[in-house]
Write a protein that holds these residues in place. Sequence first.
Motif, PDB file in Angstrom:
ATOM      1  N   VAL A 141       1.064  -1.260   1.511  1.00  0.00           N
ATOM      2  CA  VAL A 141       1.612  -1.565   2.826  1.00  0.00           C
ATOM      3  C   VAL A 141       0.516  -2.051   3.770  1.00  0.00           C
ATOM      4  O   VAL A 141       0.674  -3.065   4.458  1.00  0.00           O
ATOM      5  N   ILE A 142      -0.606  -1.342   3.788  1.00  0.00           N
ATOM      6  CA  ILE A 142      -1.711  -1.760   4.656  1.00  0.00           C
ATOM      7  C   ILE A 142      -2.187  -3.152   4.240  1.00  0.00           C
ATOM      8  O   ILE A 142      -2.362  -4.043   5.072  1.00  0.00           O
ATOM      9  N   ASP A 167       6.154  -3.187  -3.614  1.00  0.00           N
ATOM     10  CA  ASP A 167       5.682  -2.850  -2.266  1.00  0.00           C
ATOM     11  C   ASP A 167       5.068  -4.037  -1.535  1.00  0.00           C
ATOM     12  O   ASP A 167       5.430  -4.344  -0.405  1.00  0.00           O
ATOM     13  N   TRP A 223      -6.911 -10.133  -4.633  1.00  0.00           N
ATOM     14  CA  TRP A 223      -7.842  -9.433  -3.737  1.00  0.00           C
ATOM     15  C   TRP A 223      -7.732  -7.930  -3.952  1.00  0.00           C
ATOM     16  O   TRP A 223      -8.719  -7.217  -4.002  1.00  0.00           O
ATOM     17  N   TRP A 260       7.598  -6.724  -0.705  1.00  0.00           N
ATOM     18  CA  TRP A 260       8.562  -6.234   0.274  1.00  0.00           C
ATOM     19  C   TRP A 260       7.953  -6.250   1.673  1.00  0.00           C
ATOM     20  O   TRP A 260       8.582  -6.674   2.640  1.00  0.00           O
ATOM     21  N   VAL A 261       6.725  -5.799   1.774  1.00  0.00           N
ATOM     22  CA  VAL A 261       6.082  -5.711   3.086  1.00  0.00           C
ATOM     23  C   VAL A 261       5.760  -7.098   3.634  1.00  0.00           C
ATOM     24  O   VAL A 261       5.946  -7.368   4.821  1.00  0.00           O
ATOM     25  N   SER A 275      -3.471   1.227   0.626  1.00  0.00           N
ATOM     26  CA  SER A 275      -2.087   1.172   0.176  1.00  0.00           C
ATOM     27  C   SER A 275      -1.586  -0.268   0.216  1.00  0.00           C
ATOM     28  O   SER A 275      -2.099  -1.121   0.934  1.00  0.00           O
ATOM     29  N   PHE A 331       5.065   4.254  -1.049  1.00  0.00           N
ATOM     30  CA  PHE A 331       5.833   3.651   0.043  1.00  0.00           C
ATOM     31  C   PHE A 331       7.332   3.757  -0.206  1.00  0.00           C
ATOM     32  O   PHE A 331       8.081   4.241   0.645  1.00  0.00           O
ATOM     33  N   MET A 342     -14.148 -10.318   0.043  1.00  0.00           N
ATOM     34  CA  MET A 342     -13.552  -8.985   0.032  1.00  0.00           C
ATOM     35  C   MET A 342     -13.636  -8.325   1.417  1.00  0.00           C
ATOM     36  O   MET A 342     -12.727  -7.639   1.844  1.00  0.00           O
ATOM     37  N   LEU A 355      -3.813  -0.684  11.891  1.00  0.00           N
ATOM     38  CA  LEU A 355      -4.144  -0.868  10.477  1.00  0.00           C
ATOM     39  C   LEU A 355      -5.493  -0.265  10.142  1.00  0.00           C
ATOM     40  O   LEU A 355      -5.657   0.422   9.136  1.00  0.00           O
ATOM     41  N   ASP A 384      -1.980 -18.980  14.068  1.00  0.00           N
ATOM     42  CA  ASP A 384      -3.011 -18.173  14.718  1.00  0.00           C
ATOM     43  C   ASP A 384      -3.635 -17.115  13.813  1.00  0.00           C
ATOM     44  O   ASP A 384      -4.364 -16.252  14.283  1.00  0.00           O
ATOM     45  N   GLY A 385      -3.382 -17.168  12.503  1.00  0.00           N
ATOM     46  CA  GLY A 385      -4.030 -16.226  11.596  1.00  0.00           C
ATOM     47  C   GLY A 385      -5.448 -16.665  11.258  1.00  0.00           C
ATOM     48  O   GLY A 385      -5.843 -17.801  11.511  1.00  0.00           O
ATOM     49  N   LEU A 386      -6.195 -15.739  10.673  1.00  0.00           N
ATOM     50  CA  LEU A 386      -7.584 -16.024  10.304  1.00  0.00           C
ATOM     51  C   LEU A 386      -7.669 -17.219   9.354  1.00  0.00           C
ATOM     52  O   LEU A 386      -8.526 -18.097   9.516  1.00  0.00           O
ATOM     53  N   VAL A 436       0.530  -5.801   5.297  1.00  0.00           N
ATOM     54  CA  VAL A 436       0.569  -6.097   6.725  1.00  0.00           C
ATOM     55  C   VAL A 436      -0.680  -6.874   7.137  1.00  0.00           C
ATOM     56  O   VAL A 436      -0.609  -7.865   7.868  1.00  0.00           O
ATOM     57  N   LEU A 437      -1.829  -6.440   6.623  1.00  0.00           N
ATOM     58  CA  LEU A 437      -3.085  -7.119   6.950  1.00  0.00           C
ATOM     59  C   LEU A 437      -3.013  -8.605   6.590  1.00  0.00           C
ATOM     60  O   LEU A 437      -3.329  -9.480   7.401  1.00  0.00           O
ATOM     61  N   TYR A 463     -12.421  -8.624   9.942  1.00  0.00           N
ATOM     62  CA  TYR A 463     -11.557  -9.331  10.895  1.00  0.00           C
ATOM     63  C   TYR A 463     -10.607  -8.353  11.579  1.00  0.00           C
ATOM     64  O   TYR A 463     -10.413  -8.398  12.800  1.00  0.00           O
ATOM     65  N   SER A 465      -0.325 -10.421   5.927  1.00  0.00           N
ATOM     66  CA  SER A 465       0.711 -11.199   6.605  1.00  0.00           C
ATOM     67  C   SER A 465       0.190 -11.652   7.966  1.00  0.00           C
ATOM     68  O   SER A 465       0.611 -12.678   8.486  1.00  0.00           O
ATOM     69  N   MET A 466      -0.758 -10.907   8.543  1.00  0.00           N
ATOM     70  CA  MET A 466      -1.337 -11.353   9.802  1.00  0.00           C
ATOM     71  C   MET A 466      -2.445 -12.376   9.587  1.00  0.00           C
ATOM     72  O   MET A 466      -2.608 -13.303  10.376  1.00  0.00           O
ATOM     73  N   ILE A 467      -3.200 -12.200   8.511  1.00  0.00           N
ATOM     74  CA  ILE A 467      -4.272 -13.163   8.221  1.00  0.00           C
ATOM     75  C   ILE A 467      -3.690 -14.539   7.886  1.00  0.00           C
ATOM     76  O   ILE A 467      -4.237 -15.571   8.269  1.00  0.00           O
ATOM     77  N   ASN A 499      -0.568   6.515  -0.991  1.00  0.00           N
ATOM     78  CA  ASN A 499      -0.162   5.111  -0.882  1.00  0.00           C
ATOM     79  C   ASN A 499       1.307   4.875  -1.167  1.00  0.00           C
ATOM     80  O   ASN A 499       1.789   3.765  -0.998  1.00  0.00           O
TER      81      ASN A 499
END
Lengths: 276, 331
Positions: free
Chosen positions: B144-145, B258, B194, B261-262, B142, A210, A23, A247, B158-160, B148-149, A29, B151-153, A208
């Motif tokens: 969205v957060i 959401d 998650w 979509w994000v 949210s 959107f 979690m 973020l 090069d993601g985590l 985005v988080l 990170y 999609s980068m991980i 939240n």
Amino acid sequence: MSARRSGRTLPLHVILVAVGAVMVLPLLYAVLSGFKSTDQLSRNPIGLPKPWVTANYTGILGSGSFWKLLGNSTLIAVATTVIVVAVAALAAFSFARFAFRGREVLFTLFTVGLMFPFAVAALPLFLLLRSMDLLDNPLGVILPQAAFGLPMTIVILRGFFREIPAELEEAATLDGCGPFGFFWRVLLPMARPALGTVSVLAVVASWNNFLLPLLVFNDPKWWTIPIGVQQFQGQYTSDTARVFAYLVLAMVPALAFYSVAERQLVGGLTAGATKG
Amino acid sequence: MTSTFLPDERSGPGLVVPRPTPRNRARTRRRLLHWVTAVSFQLPALALFGVLVLLPILFALYASFFRWGGFGMPSDYTGTDNFTRLFKDPVFLGDLWRCLILVVVSLAVQLPFALAMAVLLNQRLRGRAVYRMLFFAPYVLSEVITGVLFSMIFAPGDGLADHLLGDVGLDGLGGGWFSDPSTVLATVFLVMMWKYFGFHMMLYLAGLQSIPAELTEAAIIDGAGAWQRFRHVSLPLLAPTLRISVFLSVIGTIQLFDLVWVITTGGPDHHSETMAVTLFQYGFKRYQVGYASAISVVMFGISLVFALAYQRFVLRRDLEGASTTMRGGGA
């Protein structure tokens, strides 16, 4: 004794720590990545920042746009919450304390509202708001959010309002209170914990949201945090470290609010779930 | 607990009009006044809900019978063409299929996991409050957060996620995540889990904590082991909470927008598209508003049928309890 107990709970702790790590890891990170330069991030993706770069965070905090988003989100969340709680409290009062013809039909109408997917109404709602000239107007987000929040708020408040003893109502009536007087002077002050719960739920939902702000706000001047996050990611696709910093900063208000209002929030969820 | 705002219970609530004697007339007027008072408290809610929730939904129903781009009033009436087209549209049929998969996986994986965590955290453990806060925290972030988080991980290379796999020598497993049609839905599900499992865990925890300690103690005295106590004491008493949680999970999955979509906007090649994403694509990107309205009508229909059936067959027992208290303590 205590040795035996800790021996028994050790496997549990192993599981919980493992789940806890999963979690926390994404959040940690993000925080650490925000302290790197994008160049450093690609060379050193999972280690500690070396050196710690604060420019990403300070840069975002120093520009006015982040604060503007924060202000917009706050304004919209507060206005939505005030409206939904006020309007739902009146309706819940009538559902909880009056017997009148049509009550069950009306209540069913609102509870059916719990299952309307927002996406279903999004399209015609957008057209309606356009014809009412409410696009690029905060009311175009505030009013629909309040409307969609009504069912949940009414259901929770009605449960609490029912539990206030009838004796109090009789006493208030003898003292010359009309229905509204009882509502305003007795019921609302007594239901303060319940009002707190539904307010926290409304704030979180608004914060939240959107899709609705995405549809209503074309003009960046009204953008809220979620829209800002999405736009920022699109704008700085290659500057990953900066997106991470953004973020993290966008998470802070929600997590801070959660740590303050945890009890109310959790109380609201459980009240809604166990009261049926 | 009888309310003083109730009219005379003996003749029942509402506007019953018997012979018009002066006494009855006064009573009728009193009842009318009572009704007007009760309903006037509802008016603001009704206005808001009627205009901004019910009206749009009715309008979507109307617009679904037209070929219409969203400007002016719908005029090109096509009957049920939009619906027949919809049920031949491979993307929409795929949406239904993906929705079913996500519902099944949520019920089979996410909720049991949430239940297991709730049972663990219901015990007297050091740091219980910390775990509870930690598991629930993603729920307040949210979509969205979160999107985005992750999609980068899960960024390829090069993601985590890929770096961690690389560190344990499993480089071959990573890479695809959201960009590979065969893994995208599973990865979206991981993110959903998650974000949302803590919510269900919290519900179960509240349910578990409302179980009287005497029952558990009695079971221990009767020699029941941990599993037996869970199976025969906790689980049955948790049933109402479980039913609500299943309901919320299914309705939430039908509406999923959401997050998808994000992260992927439905891609690659529609492999993570949901009904709401398809609706958005047609309605706001391609200006086929009539067709998009048909999607919203089907979505609404599915939600409504599920909700009514669920209420009728599964939730009935729980709601019966609620309706007996409607008049206050069975008075």
